[in-house]
Write a protein that holds these residues in place. Structure first.
Motif, PDB file in Angstrom:
ATOM      1  N   SER A  18       0.828  -1.196   0.000  1.00 36.57           N
ATOM      2  CA  SER A  18       0.000   0.000   0.000  1.00 36.57           C
ATOM      3  C   SER A  18       0.868   1.254   0.000  1.00 36.57           C
ATOM      4  N   LYS A  19       1.918   1.261   0.829  1.00 37.79           N
ATOM      5  CA  LYS A  19       2.817   2.410   0.897  1.00 37.79           C
ATOM      6  C   LYS A  19       3.575   2.583  -0.420  1.00 37.79           C
ATOM      7  N   LEU A  20       3.937   1.454  -1.032  1.00 40.35           N
ATOM      8  CA  LEU A  20       4.653   1.502  -2.307  1.00 40.35           C
ATOM      9  C   LEU A  20       3.781   2.128  -3.384  1.00 40.35           C
ATOM     10  N   TRP A  21       2.509   1.693  -3.449  1.00 40.68           N
ATOM     11  CA  TRP A  21       1.607   2.240  -4.461  1.00 40.68           C
ATOM     12  C   TRP A  21       1.340   3.727  -4.219  1.00 40.68           C
ATOM     13  N   LYS A  22       1.195   4.108  -2.943  1.00 43.84           N
ATOM     14  CA  LYS A  22       0.984   5.531  -2.625  1.00 43.84           C
ATOM     15  C   LYS A  22       2.194   6.366  -3.026  1.00 43.84           C
ATOM     16  N   GLY A  23       3.389   5.829  -2.753  1.00 44.56           N
ATOM     17  CA  GLY A  23       4.604   6.533  -3.131  1.00 44.56           C
ATOM     18  C   GLY A  23       4.742   6.669  -4.640  1.00 44.56           C
ATOM     19  N   THR A  24       4.425   5.589  -5.355  1.00 43.90           N
ATOM     20  CA  THR A  24       4.475   5.621  -6.819  1.00 43.90           C
ATOM     21  C   THR A  24       3.489   6.642  -7.368  1.00 43.90           C
ATOM     22  N   PHE A  25       2.289   6.672  -6.788  1.00 43.25           N
ATOM     23  CA  PHE A  25       1.256   7.629  -7.201  1.00 43.25           C
ATOM     24  C   PHE A  25       1.721   9.066  -6.984  1.00 43.25           C
ATOM     25  N   ALA A  26       2.298   9.339  -5.806  1.00 41.44           N
ATOM     26  CA  ALA A  26       2.734  10.695  -5.470  1.00 41.44           C
ATOM     27  C   ALA A  26       3.877  11.149  -6.375  1.00 41.44           C
ATOM     28  N   VAL A  27       4.898  10.289  -6.523  1.00 46.49           N
ATOM     29  CA  VAL A  27       6.067  10.653  -7.330  1.00 46.49           C
ATOM     30  C   VAL A  27       5.666  10.849  -8.794  1.00 46.49           C
ATOM     31  N   THR A  28       4.865   9.922  -9.315  1.00 47.56           N
ATOM     32  CA  THR A  28       4.432  10.017 -10.712  1.00 47.56           C
ATOM     33  C   THR A  28       3.615  11.286 -10.945  1.00 47.56           C
ATOM     34  N   GLY A  29       2.699  11.578 -10.026  1.00 46.00           N
ATOM     35  CA  GLY A  29       1.855  12.762 -10.167  1.00 46.00           C
ATOM     36  C   GLY A  29       2.651  14.048 -10.180  1.00 46.00           C
ATOM     37  N   ILE A  30       3.586  14.186  -9.234  1.00 51.82           N
ATOM     38  CA  ILE A  30       4.390  15.408  -9.163  1.00 51.82           C
ATOM     39  C   ILE A  30       5.298  15.540 -10.378  1.00 51.82           C
ATOM     40  N   MET A  31       5.966  14.450 -10.736  1.00 52.80           N
ATOM     41  CA  MET A  31       6.896  14.505 -11.861  1.00 52.80           C
ATOM     42  C   MET A  31       6.175  14.841 -13.161  1.00 52.80           C
ATOM     43  N   VAL A  32       5.056  14.170 -13.410  1.00 51.15           N
ATOM     44  CA  VAL A  32       4.330  14.377 -14.675  1.00 51.15           C
ATOM     45  C   VAL A  32       3.763  15.791 -14.756  1.00 51.15           C
ATOM     46  N   THR A  33       3.094  16.241 -13.693  1.00 51.16           N
ATOM     47  CA  THR A  33       2.432  17.548 -13.750  1.00 51.16           C
ATOM     48  C   THR A  33       3.432  18.701 -13.795  1.00 51.16           C
ATOM     49  N   LEU A  34       4.436  18.686 -12.914  1.00 50.92           N
ATOM     50  CA  LEU A  34       5.344  19.823 -12.838  1.00 50.92           C
ATOM     51  C   LEU A  34       6.381  19.826 -13.962  1.00 50.92           C
ATOM     52  N   VAL A  35       6.829  18.650 -14.398  1.00 51.99           N
ATOM     53  CA  VAL A  35       7.739  18.619 -15.548  1.00 51.99           C
ATOM     54  C   VAL A  35       6.998  19.084 -16.799  1.00 51.99           C
ATOM     55  N   THR A  36       5.758  18.625 -16.977  1.00 51.63           N
ATOM     56  CA  THR A  36       4.936  19.080 -18.105  1.00 51.63           C
ATOM     57  C   THR A  36       4.701  20.581 -18.025  1.00 51.63           C
ATOM     58  N   TYR A  37       4.422  21.077 -16.826  1.00 47.66           N
ATOM     59  CA  TYR A  37       4.209  22.511 -16.614  1.00 47.66           C
ATOM     60  C   TYR A  37       5.446  23.314 -17.029  1.00 47.66           C
ATOM     61  N   GLY A  38       6.628  22.841 -16.640  1.00 47.20           N
ATOM     62  CA  GLY A  38       7.859  23.543 -16.988  1.00 47.20           C
ATOM     63  C   GLY A  38       8.100  23.588 -18.484  1.00 47.20           C
ATOM     64  N   LEU A  39       7.906  22.446 -19.152  1.00 49.23           N
ATOM     65  CA  LEU A  39       8.116  22.398 -20.602  1.00 49.23           C
ATOM     66  C   LEU A  39       7.098  23.260 -21.341  1.00 49.23           C
TER      67      LEU A  39
END
Length: 346
Positions: A18-39
């Motif tokens: 459960s913690k692994l999936w939550k961590g994957t969700f959080a990291v993926t969400g931040i990376m995708v949204t903010l990296v996309t925002y920057g580009l």
């Protein structure tokens, strides 16, 4: 008689995935949204649209689009959760945050007209110094020698990165680079951003305030102020005509506003679930990935001095994340002023 697994063992086995999936969700969400925002912000402000090679010039219009999207989503969140929608603090305090936040974001977009995205992103890491200054003046906070050492190293790395560029052969440079003006805009960004986050911290401490309540009223004020600014500048009609002529610019702006709003959800979720220290590490990684992608996507060459500057900055930030012991409660980290260094202002 067959052995049965103990309740504690089965509980630990179920918690880890459960913690692994939550961590994957959080990291993926931040990376995708903010990296996309920057580009996207670099694409909108630096890449020409259409056969006529027109450049989008209306930074305040982007601020308005971002804020109206976030305001609408936060209003829906407040209504859905049935939490108090009435303002908790005096309206003028929300407006003060709005004004400095608008100035922060406008300086950020305008700076991209004069410096490359990698330079801008590295410069953002130097926000520790203005945050420490505002924290001392507004919150009467005290900082220790390691905090000053870290701020010095990060600022040193940023200075090296900015002062030793190669001749930018990017096809999107178009000869209007002006490092001095770009650095002045980034200094404005850092100063206004430091005040915004510090004053937001003061509001949370001074009032029993839900995060969506502050986001809603702050962004609502920002919508009104940014719309007024666009009208006064006479940029509203030209901006609308521009996106009408260039439909790809319209979709870029819609996507920019969407990922900017979504990133706020992932930021809040990550801090609430894993704490501010983990979030700081993720944000440092996101900045590094953004710079690398921008260099590849928009053909920004880096000098060996800039590589050294980047190593100093990210090495210092990672050292802070891994060497500093995580506090037992996130609130204790917030009280030390570290929360001000974490949150982005899309």
């Amino acid at each position: 008689m067959a052995e049965s697994s103990s309740p504690s063992t089965s509980s630990s086995l179920s918690v880890e995935p459960s913690k692994l999936w939550k961590g994957t969700f959080a990291v993926t969400g931040i990376m995708v949204t903010l990296v996309t925002y920057g580009l996207l912000q670099e694409k909108i402000m630096r890449v020409p649209y259409g056969a006529e090679k027109e450049y989008f010039k209306y930074s305040l219009f982007l601020v308005f689009c971002n804020r109206i999207t976030t305001s609408a989503v936060s209003a829906v969140s407040l209504l859905a959760s049935k939490k108090a929608i009435d303002p908790v603090a005096p309206i003028y305090k929300y407006c003060l945050v709005s004004v400095t936040n608008i100035l922060t974001t406008t300086c950020q977009y305008e700076a991209l007209k004069y410096v490359s995205f990698p330079v801008q992103t590295l410069a953002k890491c130097a926000k520790m110094i203005p945050v420490m200054v505002w924290g001392t003046l507004i919150m009467q906070k005290k900082y220790h020698a390691p905090d000053y050492l870290l701020a010095f190293l990060v600022t040193l790395g940023c200075s090296v990165f900015i002062l030793y560029p190669v001749s930018d052969i990017s096809p999107y440079s178009r000869g209007r680079e002006n490092t001095v003006w770009g650095v002045l805009l980034m200094m404005g960004y850092l100063g206004f951003d430091g005040f915004t986050s510090t004053f937001q911290d003061k509001l949370f401490k001074g009032y029993d305030m839900e995060i969506h309540n502050q986001i809603f009223y702050t962004t609502l004020c920002s919508c009104i102020l940014s719309l007024t600014g666009i009208i006064v500048q006479g940029h509203l009609i030209p901006a609308i005509e521009f996106v009408y002529r260039h439909h790809d610019c319209f979709f870029d702006i819609v996507l920019l506003s969407t990922v900017a709003t979504a990133s706020q959800f992932f930021i809040s979720y990550t801090i609430r679930t894993f704490g501010a220290l983990t979030f700081a590490t993720i944000m440092t990684t996101r900045q590094l990935v953004s710079i690398m992608l921008s260099c590849v996507w928009f053909s920004h060459p880096l000098s060996w001095e800039q590589w050294i500057g980047a190593v100093i900055v990210f090495g210092s930030l990672y050292a802070k994340s891994f060497w500093r012991k995580a506090p037992q409660k996130t609130t204790s980290l917030v009280q030390n002023g570290d929360s001000n260094n974490l949150k982005e202002n899309p």
